[in-house]
Write a protein that holds these residues in place. Sequence first.
Motif, short mmCIF file in Angstrom:
data_model
loop_
_atom_site.label_atom_id
_atom_site.label_comp_id
_atom_site.label_asym_id
_atom_site.label_seq_id
_atom_site.Cartn_x
_atom_site.Cartn_y
_atom_site.Cartn_z
N LEU A 19 0.99 -1.21 -0.04
CA LEU A 19 -0.01 0.01 0.00
C LEU A 19 1.00 1.37 -0.11
O LEU A 19 0.51 2.25 -0.64
N VAL B 42 0.06 3.64 -2.88
CA VAL B 42 -0.68 5.00 -2.61
C VAL B 42 0.30 6.22 -2.47
O VAL B 42 0.06 7.04 -2.97
N GLU C 128 1.48 7.60 -5.99
CA GLU C 128 0.36 8.55 -6.22
C GLU C 128 0.73 9.89 -5.63
O GLU C 128 0.62 10.79 -5.63
#
Lengths: 273, 222
Positions: free
Chosen positions: A104, A108, A112
Amino acid sequence: MRTLQAYLDGWNWRAERVGDQAITVFNSVVRFYSLFFSVFSIILRMQWLSRPAVTHVLIRQIYFTGVQSLPWVLLFALGAGVLAVYSIVIFAQQIQDLSLIGTLMNGVLVQEVAPFTVAIFLLARSGVAVVTEVGNMHVRGEDAFLRSMGIDPHEYLHLPRVLAFALSGLILTFLFVVVSIWVGGLVVSWSYALNFSEFLVEVRRGMDIEMMLAMMLKGMCFPMFSCMVLLDQACRVGRDPNQIPVRATNGVVGALIVMVLLDALWVVSRIVL
Amino acid sequence: MSNILQWEDLKLFGDLLPADRVMRGESVRIIMNNRFQYAFLSLMFPDMGGQGSLASSIWLQSGDIRYPAGSPEFCLRVGSMIRHRGLMANLSLRENLLLPFLYCGDEGCLQKARKRVDEVAEFVGLERLEQQAGERSSFTHALLSLGHCLLQQPDVIVAQEVHVGMPPDRLQLFREKAKAALELLGSGVLYLSASEHEGSGLKFARTHEISDDDVPDVSGIW
């Protein structure tokens, strides 16, 4: 008969509008491509390295875009970044799968949140300044002055700003990720959610070279393409000072759209390849 | 070797500007309205990324070599004095004077210019060189353009209505400085003006005239 004529006129009017819009979009793409091509060919020619006038502007731009933004980006990292890390760890604990932390974090935060946050921050802080400054130069006719001196406006005005955005974006994204993960890990361990060394092991497990490359690429490309959109808008100011706020707004919105499109392109290319 | 600024027959908005040349020490004037002037300047200093085009209709002839408009050699040998286009606002006056040399990247030329810059500034009457240029009057723009020419020592200077928009006392002062500078440099002058009363005080060897008010607006270019 008259009704039919009015109906046809309505469709003609709509077709004309669509045609105008299509021509406007096509012209924008051509202009952007031309700017992109000019700046990149100058970067690759490397003559700018031996020109003190250009390197002075580059240093000033790096200072303004990168160095002066550093405290703010670190503050963002301490806020948004740490919050993202903490939420990821808590989520992984809740579903009792700590191996998700690294995955993650990679998907994430690193790929991003970090590039987007830094690019949006640079856009908000330096982007508006770029359109205003270069737009004002056009209003004062300084581009014409440069040409009359044999100075290429792409090399003197555009290249330093594009390079400064790209370099600053790359370095600030990297710092954002490092600060978020380290401080996030410390916060997690202070709150007894997870041991710090365990946290680092999980982060390390989820990271790979492809992820690092993606982060660097996005960290560099998002601000760089944003800057080109902003410069394209600044060049369209012409000699009319009233156009500066209009172009600044268009530039910021256009740059955000370009960033989202680039991210979508990245995702599609990963799926296809 | 003497360098000569030349151009072939030019069609500007359908009107013909006959081919001509400007040699060192001679002054040639073209009387045409601003729109023609901007179009002519765009041919003289095109946006070609410092490459120049061999197909250019304006060039500098140096012996057998032809330097097209827009090429680095052309820009080094042809100076410009364009009305209210003499400086970059975010640079200091000193940086403005040295800008072409800082850009060209030749360390020898840059050192030579650095040594001469104070002398040139004193000659044209520029003070406080470290101050940021900012917004300045047409007079200061003209002085800086003259300073550029003195540092650059071009064979030909292209002047566009550089005497327009100055108060009479400053106009007189600038005219004297420009005359003294031209005597020092011995450069040729191509003067673009909208009126024969351009206020330069120069003696022109030839004058071309284009008169047509029905031309599209291209004032945004320059």
